[in-house]
Design a protein around this motif. Structure first.
Motif, PDB file in Angstrom:
ATOM      1  N   SER A  57       0.810  -1.219   0.000  1.00 29.30           N
ATOM      2  CA  SER A  57       0.000   0.000   0.000  1.00 29.30           C
ATOM      3  C   SER A  57       0.846   1.273   0.000  1.00 29.30           C
ATOM      4  CB  SER A  57      -0.937   0.030   1.211  1.00 29.30           C
ATOM      5  OG  SER A  57      -0.201   0.161   2.409  1.00 29.30           O
ATOM      6  N   GLN A  58       2.098   1.166   0.350  1.00 33.04           N
ATOM      7  CA  GLN A  58       2.982   2.329   0.398  1.00 33.04           C
ATOM      8  C   GLN A  58       4.290   1.982  -0.289  1.00 33.04           C
ATOM      9  OE1 GLN A  58       3.270   4.218   4.218  1.00 33.04           O
ATOM     10  NE2 GLN A  58       1.376   3.299   4.906  1.00 33.04           N
ATOM     11  N   GLN A  59       5.072   2.973  -0.568  1.00 33.55           N
ATOM     12  CA  GLN A  59       6.385   2.743  -1.149  1.00 33.55           C
ATOM     13  C   GLN A  59       7.425   2.937  -0.049  1.00 33.55           C
ATOM     14  OE1 GLN A  59       7.496   1.679  -4.280  1.00 33.55           O
ATOM     15  NE2 GLN A  59       9.354   1.557  -3.081  1.00 33.55           N
ATOM     16  N   PRO A  60       7.825   1.839   0.618  1.00 35.08           N
ATOM     17  CA  PRO A  60       8.836   1.989   1.682  1.00 35.08           C
ATOM     18  C   PRO A  60      10.114   2.599   1.127  1.00 35.08           C
ATOM     19  CG  PRO A  60       7.886  -0.209   1.697  1.00 35.08           C
ATOM     20  CD  PRO A  60       7.420   0.460   0.449  1.00 35.08           C
ATOM     21  N   GLN A  61      10.737   3.401   1.933  1.00 39.39           N
ATOM     22  CA  GLN A  61      11.981   4.057   1.546  1.00 39.39           C
ATOM     23  C   GLN A  61      13.006   3.861   2.651  1.00 39.39           C
ATOM     24  OE1 GLN A  61      11.542   8.117   0.227  1.00 39.39           O
ATOM     25  NE2 GLN A  61       9.358   7.807  -0.022  1.00 39.39           N
ATOM     26  N   TRP A  62      14.268   4.019   2.266  1.00 38.84           N
ATOM     27  CA  TRP A  62      15.304   3.926   3.285  1.00 38.84           C
ATOM     28  C   TRP A  62      15.141   5.098   4.242  1.00 38.84           C
ATOM     29  CZ3 TRP A  62      19.241   6.639   5.541  1.00 38.84           C
ATOM     30  CH2 TRP A  62      20.104   5.895   6.355  1.00 38.84           C
ATOM     31  N   MET A  63      15.323   4.823   5.536  1.00 35.69           N
ATOM     32  CA  MET A  63      15.294   5.868   6.556  1.00 35.69           C
ATOM     33  C   MET A  63      16.380   5.548   7.575  1.00 35.69           C
ATOM     34  SD  MET A  63      11.659   4.825   8.221  1.00 35.69           S
ATOM     35  CE  MET A  63      11.327   3.173   8.763  1.00 35.69           C
ATOM     36  N   TRP A  64      16.822   6.528   8.294  1.00 37.69           N
ATOM     37  CA  TRP A  64      17.954   6.328   9.202  1.00 37.69           C
ATOM     38  C   TRP A  64      17.652   5.271  10.260  1.00 37.69           C
ATOM     39  CZ3 TRP A  64      17.562   7.126  14.391  1.00 37.69           C
ATOM     40  CH2 TRP A  64      16.481   7.902  14.835  1.00 37.69           C
ATOM     41  N   GLN A  65      16.385   5.033  10.593  1.00 34.55           N
ATOM     42  CA  GLN A  65      16.024   4.018  11.576  1.00 34.55           C
ATOM     43  C   GLN A  65      16.382   2.610  11.107  1.00 34.55           C
ATOM     44  OE1 GLN A  65      14.044   6.520  10.533  1.00 34.55           O
ATOM     45  NE2 GLN A  65      12.664   7.200  12.138  1.00 34.55           N
ATOM     46  N   ILE A  88      16.159  -1.867  -2.975  1.00 36.10           N
ATOM     47  CA  ILE A  88      16.019  -2.915  -3.992  1.00 36.10           C
ATOM     48  C   ILE A  88      14.756  -3.744  -3.801  1.00 36.10           C
ATOM     49  CG2 ILE A  88      17.070  -5.032  -4.901  1.00 36.10           C
ATOM     50  CD1 ILE A  88      19.799  -3.796  -4.312  1.00 36.10           C
ATOM     51  N   GLU A  89      14.635  -4.415  -2.665  1.00 34.79           N
ATOM     52  CA  GLU A  89      13.575  -5.408  -2.476  1.00 34.79           C
ATOM     53  C   GLU A  89      12.174  -4.827  -2.541  1.00 34.79           C
ATOM     54  OE1 GLU A  89      12.142  -8.638   0.838  1.00 34.79           O
ATOM     55  OE2 GLU A  89      14.227  -8.008   0.832  1.00 34.79           O
ATOM     56  N   HIS A  90      11.948  -3.684  -1.947  1.00 36.03           N
ATOM     57  CA  HIS A  90      10.604  -3.097  -1.914  1.00 36.03           C
ATOM     58  C   HIS A  90      10.461  -1.925  -2.880  1.00 36.03           C
ATOM     59  CE1 HIS A  90      10.599  -4.831   2.350  1.00 36.03           C
ATOM     60  NE2 HIS A  90      10.029  -5.684   1.534  1.00 36.03           N
ATOM     61  N   ASN A  91      11.340  -1.831  -3.825  1.00 41.61           N
ATOM     62  CA  ASN A  91      11.330  -0.724  -4.772  1.00 41.61           C
ATOM     63  C   ASN A  91      10.697  -1.195  -6.085  1.00 41.61           C
ATOM     64  OD1 ASN A  91      11.831   1.350  -6.528  1.00 41.61           O
ATOM     65  ND2 ASN A  91      13.975   1.590  -5.978  1.00 41.61           N
ATOM     66  N   SER A  92       9.514  -0.699  -6.380  1.00 44.39           N
ATOM     67  CA  SER A  92       8.822  -1.104  -7.603  1.00 44.39           C
ATOM     68  C   SER A  92       9.538  -0.625  -8.861  1.00 44.39           C
ATOM     69  CB  SER A  92       7.381  -0.604  -7.592  1.00 44.39           C
ATOM     70  OG  SER A  92       7.360   0.804  -7.512  1.00 44.39           O
ATOM     71  N   VAL A 136      26.565  -9.804   6.778  1.00 44.64           N
ATOM     72  CA  VAL A 136      25.955  -9.641   5.446  1.00 44.64           C
ATOM     73  C   VAL A 136      24.489  -9.257   5.596  1.00 44.64           C
ATOM     74  CG1 VAL A 136      25.224 -10.899   3.364  1.00 44.64           C
ATOM     75  CG2 VAL A 136      27.554 -11.168   4.243  1.00 44.64           C
ATOM     76  N   TYR A 137      23.788  -9.961   6.497  1.00 44.86           N
ATOM     77  CA  TYR A 137      22.376  -9.661   6.726  1.00 44.86           C
ATOM     78  C   TYR A 137      22.184  -8.225   7.208  1.00 44.86           C
ATOM     79  CZ  TYR A 137      17.900  -9.270   8.945  1.00 44.86           C
ATOM     80  OH  TYR A 137      16.673  -8.793   9.303  1.00 44.86           O
ATOM     81  N   TYR A 138      22.992  -7.795   8.172  1.00 44.15           N
ATOM     82  CA  TYR A 138      22.857  -6.441   8.710  1.00 44.15           C
ATOM     83  C   TYR A 138      23.076  -5.395   7.621  1.00 44.15           C
ATOM     84  CZ  TYR A 138      23.540  -2.117  11.132  1.00 44.15           C
ATOM     85  OH  TYR A 138      23.419  -0.807  11.517  1.00 44.15           O
ATOM     86  N   VAL A 139      24.138  -5.534   6.840  1.00 43.34           N
ATOM     87  CA  VAL A 139      24.419  -4.558   5.770  1.00 43.34           C
ATOM     88  C   VAL A 139      23.268  -4.532   4.772  1.00 43.34           C
ATOM     89  CG1 VAL A 139      25.955  -4.042   3.821  1.00 43.34           C
ATOM     90  CG2 VAL A 139      26.926  -4.661   6.047  1.00 43.34           C
ATOM     91  N   TRP A 140      22.764  -5.721   4.389  1.00 44.16           N
ATOM     92  CA  TRP A 140      21.637  -5.793   3.460  1.00 44.16           C
ATOM     93  C   TRP A 140      20.410  -5.077   4.024  1.00 44.16           C
ATOM     94  CZ3 TRP A 140      19.757  -6.617  -1.210  1.00 44.16           C
ATOM     95  CH2 TRP A 140      18.405  -6.900  -1.353  1.00 44.16           C
TER      96      TRP A 140
END
Length: 120
Positions: A51-59, A109-113, A97-101
């Motif tokens: 329903s939304q376009q998640p974006q990177w945020m400092w959190q 990447i993953e949630h970017n349409s 690797v998981y943390y950096v990803w």
């Protein structure tokens, strides 16, 4: 032992460990579609992402994902299984690797349409 054979064995070991970990995450994700309470949490994440376009945020640096329910979902479906996998295998580089990803790349990447590498 020849150095090239040793390097090939190490590379194959890394690849096997990585794909074993992703298999654990895949099956954990599939289980989250079945287990009642976890399913509710997980579906909230799916609803938020669609329903939304998640974006990177400092959190994201603190593995906070979109909202509290999505963060709970990521703890259940990714963080806990990754920690257990690392404890059982001793392969803590997987958690790095998981943390950096998760902290820096996933939302781009993953949630970017707009990100598409079709047919892959």
């Amino acid at each position: 032992m020849d150095i090239s054979i040793y390097m090939l064995e190490e590379l194959l070991k890394i690849i096997l460990i990585f794909f074993s970990w992703t298999c654990v995450l895949y099956w954990t994700h599939r289980l989250c579609h079945i287990i009642p309470y976890v399913k509710t949490v997980h579906w909230h994440h799916h609803k938020y992402v669609t329903s939304q376009q998640p974006q990177w945020m400092w959190q994201n640096i603190f593995l906070f994902s979109d909202d509290w329910m999505s963060t709970l979902d990521i703890i259940i479906t990714e963080i806990i299984p990754t920690i257990i996998f690392c404890l059982l295998t001793g392969q803590w580089w997987i958690f790095i690797v998981y943390y950096v990803w998760t902290a820096f790349i996933q939302e781009w990447i993953e949630h970017n349409s707009n990100f598409n590498i079709w047919p892959f």
